[in-house]
Scaffold this motif. Structure first.
Motif, PDB file in Angstrom:
ATOM      1  N   LEU A 352       0.861  -1.186   0.000  1.00 38.85           N
ATOM      2  CA  LEU A 352       0.000   0.000   0.000  1.00 38.85           C
ATOM      3  C   LEU A 352       0.896   1.235   0.000  1.00 38.85           C
ATOM      4  O   LEU A 352       2.098   1.152   0.287  1.00 38.85           O
ATOM      5  N   GLY A 353       0.301   2.394  -0.274  1.00 36.27           N
ATOM      6  CA  GLY A 353       1.078   3.628  -0.333  1.00 36.27           C
ATOM      7  C   GLY A 353       1.220   4.336   1.000  1.00 36.27           C
ATOM      8  O   GLY A 353       1.825   5.411   1.074  1.00 36.27           O
ATOM      9  N   LEU A 354       0.690   3.748   2.059  1.00 35.35           N
ATOM     10  CA  LEU A 354       0.710   4.375   3.377  1.00 35.35           C
ATOM     11  C   LEU A 354       2.136   4.678   3.842  1.00 35.35           C
ATOM     12  O   LEU A 354       3.035   3.851   3.701  1.00 35.35           O
ATOM     13  N   GLU A 355       2.317   5.884   4.408  1.00 39.95           N
ATOM     14  CA  GLU A 355       3.559   6.221   5.096  1.00 39.95           C
ATOM     15  C   GLU A 355       3.202   6.774   6.466  1.00 39.95           C
ATOM     16  O   GLU A 355       2.318   7.629   6.586  1.00 39.95           O
ATOM     17  N   THR A 356       3.888   6.274   7.483  1.00 40.95           N
ATOM     18  CA  THR A 356       3.603   6.690   8.857  1.00 40.95           C
ATOM     19  C   THR A 356       4.890   7.083   9.557  1.00 40.95           C
ATOM     20  O   THR A 356       5.988   6.689   9.156  1.00 40.95           O
ATOM     21  N   GLN A 398      -1.564   8.656   2.779  1.00 43.39           N
ATOM     22  CA  GLN A 398      -2.538   7.559   2.747  1.00 43.39           C
ATOM     23  C   GLN A 398      -3.260   7.652   1.398  1.00 43.39           C
ATOM     24  O   GLN A 398      -4.441   7.986   1.325  1.00 43.39           O
ATOM     25  N   PRO A 399      -2.516   7.382   0.280  1.00 40.77           N
ATOM     26  CA  PRO A 399      -3.005   7.732  -1.054  1.00 40.77           C
ATOM     27  C   PRO A 399      -3.963   6.745  -1.690  1.00 40.77           C
ATOM     28  O   PRO A 399      -4.595   7.063  -2.710  1.00 40.77           O
ATOM     29  N   ASP A 400      -4.089   5.549  -1.134  1.00 36.87           N
ATOM     30  CA  ASP A 400      -4.886   4.526  -1.787  1.00 36.87           C
ATOM     31  C   ASP A 400      -6.382   4.749  -1.566  1.00 36.87           C
ATOM     32  O   ASP A 400      -6.805   5.601  -0.786  1.00 36.87           O
ATOM     33  N   GLY A 418      -8.389   3.578   6.633  1.00 37.92           N
ATOM     34  CA  GLY A 418      -7.870   2.351   6.078  1.00 37.92           C
ATOM     35  C   GLY A 418      -7.660   2.504   4.579  1.00 37.92           C
ATOM     36  O   GLY A 418      -7.989   3.532   3.990  1.00 37.92           O
ATOM     37  N   SER A 419      -7.084   1.470   3.944  1.00 36.50           N
ATOM     38  CA  SER A 419      -6.743   1.551   2.527  1.00 36.50           C
ATOM     39  C   SER A 419      -7.025   0.238   1.821  1.00 36.50           C
ATOM     40  O   SER A 419      -7.044  -0.835   2.443  1.00 36.50           O
ATOM     41  N   GLN A 420      -7.227   0.360   0.504  1.00 39.20           N
ATOM     42  CA  GLN A 420      -7.443  -0.817  -0.325  1.00 39.20           C
ATOM     43  C   GLN A 420      -6.728  -0.606  -1.653  1.00 39.20           C
ATOM     44  O   GLN A 420      -6.850   0.440  -2.289  1.00 39.20           O
ATOM     45  N   ARG A 421      -5.923  -1.584  -2.034  1.00 37.69           N
ATOM     46  CA  ARG A 421      -5.245  -1.561  -3.336  1.00 37.69           C
ATOM     47  C   ARG A 421      -5.129  -2.995  -3.811  1.00 37.69           C
ATOM     48  O   ARG A 421      -4.429  -3.804  -3.209  1.00 37.69           O
ATOM     49  N   GLY A 422      -5.840  -3.330  -4.864  1.00 33.05           N
ATOM     50  CA  GLY A 422      -5.806  -4.699  -5.370  1.00 33.05           C
ATOM     51  C   GLY A 422      -6.271  -5.674  -4.308  1.00 33.05           C
ATOM     52  O   GLY A 422      -7.368  -5.551  -3.757  1.00 33.05           O
TER      53      GLY A 422
END
Length: 436
Positions: A352-356, A398-400, A418-422
């Motif tokens: 995922l594109g998340l960065e923390t 959090q781009p997804d 939250g995020s979802q990618r594929g």
């Protein structure tokens, strides 16, 4: 027929966990079967309970769970001699808006199950005022019954006498008084106690706590104050669909925050769980059809995770054909990068594109109600999931596609969607239950 008690206090940090573990081990040493529960969303304490009793402990939560679910979970205490439910925070502390069957307060569980409350009172800096606090808690809610109190961190015999006299005048039983005894303190970390499985000496610590409490607390009086209890019949199992038939579960010091009742529900529904250690540079089981990365402490192990190329490439290969889901710390590891408390940026798995970042700590704490905008393992789009979020990370990116619309317990929309990618999904909250 079992007997039940709730161990609570006016506030956090007073000694609930230590007293619960000590009572459980002391009674177990006397040949009793002891069953513990944790009221509220703490995912660390149940492992300590299991270490003390030799029996698995689970969470019961009035904000996230309905009465049938709670009845189903506590029914495991039917064959016990004594059941102890350790509270969270202060006795009546919960959220402002009622959830499924309450506000998440320990008092909800005490009233719902008819279990009297043993209060742990720390009278440091007080004397008679401690009795006023106990009396106020006793009288605050009619359906909650106070069994008595245990005083903790008493400064001297004179101090104990002053507090005991005041409690006696208020008609409140004192089961015992514990002098200050630092040796039985359990190590702490920023999300609570250091996990039980990380402490090689946990058995000795609990034994010492049991010995100490047995010297200063009337164990028979505490046991005699418990209410006889028979669980309400509940034909309903937990409303949980496993995320897959064969689940590869990350499990080590960096990935361990998963609610015991969730794992039990997955197994009860026929799922098979295989564990692997990202810290040992292991990869998910090739025969698994889903990978689940729980929360934990990835920020303490970010350098090692970044260096474990086999784990990272293995997870990227897994998601090409099967689903991967992460909760909180697991979600962060699924992202592009994690910056640790020293400001060092570590490359993560990139699912995922998340960065923390933990460089600028900000606490995120509270119940979460999520309505899924897309499916995640075990749950369809539109499902309403109840969970709890607790971390100190800051979102840098959090781009997804957002996985869900997420509200806090007041109904306010929050940014941690939250995020979802594929085939990859992740949430900051830890799942407790799905609305029926």
């Amino acid at each position: 027929m079992a007997a039940g008690l709730v161990i609570s206090a006016p506030a956090s940090g007073v000694g609930k966990t230590t007293l619960t573990l000590a009572l459980a081990r002391a009674w177990r040493n006397h040949g009793l079967k002891v069953q513990c529960f944790k009221s509220g969303p703490d995912y660390i304490d149940p492992a300590f309970h299991a270490a003390a009793t030799g029996r698995a402990s689970v969470n019961v939560d009035s904000w996230a769970m309905d009465r049938a679910t709670i009845d189903h979970l506590v029914a495991r205490g039917t064959d016990a001699d004594i059941v102890l439910a350790e509270g969270s925070m202060g006795l009546f502390d919960g959220v402002a808006t009622r959830g499924v069957s309450g506000t998440g307060a320990s008092a909800d569980i005490a009233e719902m199950l008819g279990w009297p409350v043993v209060l742990v009172i720390d009278p440091s800096g007080q004397a008679q005022t401690a009795a006023a606090i106990a009396a106020g808690l006793r009288d605050y809610r009619a359906g909650v019954r106070l069994a008595g109190v245990v005083l903790n961190r008493v400064a001297s015999p004179r101090h104990e006498d002053l507090v005991r006299r005041a409690l006696n005048d208020a008609g409140i039983a004192v089961f015992g008084a514990l002098p200050r005894h630092a040796e039985i303190s359990l190590p702490k970390r920023h999300l609570g106690l250091v996990q039980a499985e990380e402490q090689a000496e946990i058995g000795k610590l609990i034994d010492e706590a049991a010995r100490f409490v047995a010297e200063h607390v009337d164990l028979d009086a505490v046991l005699g104050s418990a209410a006889s209890w028979s669980p309400q019949p509940s034909a309903n199992a937990l409303n949980v669909t496993p995320p897959g038939q064969r689940i590869a579960l990350a499990r080590d010091a960096a990935f361990s925050f998963v609610y015991p009742h969730m794992l039990e529900a997955w197994r009860a529904a026929g799922a098979e769980i295989s564990t692997f250690s990202p810290l040992a540079d292991e990869v998910p089981d090739a025969n698994a059809d889903v990978c689940w990365l729980p929360g934990g402490y990835p920020e303490l192990h970010a350098g090692k995770i970044a260096a474990n190329a086999r784990f990272r490439s293995g997870l990227r290969a897994f998601v090409e054909t099967r689903t991967v889901h992460g909760e909180c710390g697991g979600y962060m590891v699924m992202g592009n990068a994690l910056t640790d408390a020293d400001g060092v940026r570590h490359e993560m798995t990139g699912l995922l594109g998340l960065e923390t970042s933990f460089a600028k700590r900000r606490m995120h704490l509270g119940y979460r109600l999520a309505t899924l905008a897309a499916p995640m393992p075990g749950h369809q789009a539109g499902a309403r999931l109840r969970g709890h979020e607790f971390h100190y990370s800051t979102i840098l990116a959090q781009p997804d596609t957002p996985l869900a619309v997420v509200h806090d317990a007041t109904g306010a929309v929050i940014a941690e969607t939250g995020s979802q990618r594929g085939r990859a999904t992740g949430t900051f909250f830890h799942l407790i239950a799905e609305d029926r």
